[in-house]
Enzyme design. Structure first.
Site, short mmCIF file in Angstrom:
data_model
loop_
_atom_site.label_atom_id
_atom_site.label_comp_id
_atom_site.label_asym_id
_atom_site.label_seq_id
_atom_site.Cartn_x
_atom_site.Cartn_y
_atom_site.Cartn_z
N ARG A 294 -3.47 -3.73 4.43
CA ARG A 294 -4.72 -3.60 5.18
C ARG A 294 -5.63 -2.51 4.62
NH1 ARG A 294 -2.68 -2.83 11.22
NH2 ARG A 294 -1.25 -1.47 10.08
N SER B 89 16.35 -5.35 7.91
CA SER B 89 16.79 -3.96 8.10
C SER B 89 18.24 -3.95 8.50
CB SER B 89 15.95 -3.27 9.18
OG SER B 89 16.50 -2.02 9.52
N TYR C 241 12.43 -3.35 17.49
CA TYR C 241 12.47 -3.42 16.03
C TYR C 241 13.68 -4.22 15.55
CZ TYR C 241 12.75 -1.76 11.18
OH TYR C 241 12.83 -1.67 9.81
N SER D 10 0.81 -1.22 0.00
CA SER D 10 0.00 0.00 0.00
C SER D 10 0.84 1.27 0.00
CB SER D 10 -0.95 0.00 1.20
OG SER D 10 -0.23 -0.16 2.40
#
Length: 252
Positions: free
Chosen positions: A41, A143, A156, A18
């Site tokens: 979503r 990452s 994270y 998205s």
């Protein structure tokens, strides 16, 4: 002329399509001839991505990847409509800058659920008969934070580091099934997520961050190019690896 990056006839599912890296990757893969299944979503944002794709026959399949127990049935349903998948790009994820001392365990659990366990569920389902096509390649977006220490990103970093370790072991099991799996570890890329980081850090701190990138901050297409390479036959002898795409920040 032979193009080893050609994706004509390939069906590729992209999560997080998205916006940001997922959107850029979807656009680039469509330009290489792939049929794209857009996952996210927000249906409205997925429709915006759809308008940017080249070609026709692409699909929008909204889904909340927190529902890991339902991933297998969901992918079976989609593959019944689109045919088996040749590629999976898992770009969906969340990030938050929070000091370890104030971060609740529930926040760690949320990060693991969205960033890591969803990837495990997708990988387990992808390998099943009728879902996996030939050739087959999985690309998980980790990452640079999963490779180096960054204050305030313990939750994270932990979730992204878990992806790297998972990929290494999964590659040994999946190779015999004709599936390659690799991760990409991006540095700071100018997406909506990094714009929020910039606002939280302030101009001075963000300028200091930029100075750590010899080639400058990344753009979404830099990561899309890497993903396309790992999905294509140009990388057919590569599996279980982590491609660091960070403008030289960790090596510069």
């Amino acid at each position: 002329m032979i193009n080893p990056m050609d994706m004509s006839g390939h069906v590729i599912i992209v999560t997080g399509a998205s916006s940001g890296l997922g959107r850029a990757t979807s656009i680039f893969l469509s330009n290489l001839g792939a049929t794209i299944i857009l996952v996210g979503r927000n249906t409205g944002q997925l429709e915006q991505t759809m308008k940017m794709l080249k070609g026709s026959g692409h699909f929008i399949k909204p889904f909340d990847l927190k529902n890991t127990d339902n991933v297998q049935d969901w992918l079976k349903e989609i593959s019944g409509e689109t045919g088996p998948f040749n590629g999976l790009v898992h770009s969906a994820g969340i990030v938050a800058t929070l000091p370890l001392r104030t971060t609740k365990l529930s926040r760690f659990e949320e990060m693991l659920q969205v960033n890591y366990l969803s990837a495990v569920a997708l990988t387990k389902a992808f390998r099943l008969k009728g879902i996996k096509g030939t050739p087959a390649s999985i690309v998980l977006f980790s990452s640079a934070a999963g490779l180096t220490g960054i204050p305030g990103l313990t939750a994270y970093s932990g979730s992204k580091g878990a992806l790297i370790a998972f990929c290494r072991s999964a590659s040994k099991e999946l190779a015999g099934e004709g599936i390659r799996i690799n991760t990409i570890a991006p540095g700071h890329v100018m997406t909506e997520m990094v714009e929020k980081t910039k606002a939280a850090m302030g101009e001075k701190q963000f300028t200091e961050l930029e100075s750590k990138y010899p080639l400058g901050l990344g753009r979404p297409e830099h990561i899309a190019n890497a993903a396309a390479f790992l999905l294509s036959k140009a990388s057919r002898w590569i599996t279980g690896t982590t491609m660091l795409v960070d403008g030289g920040s960790l090596t510069g």
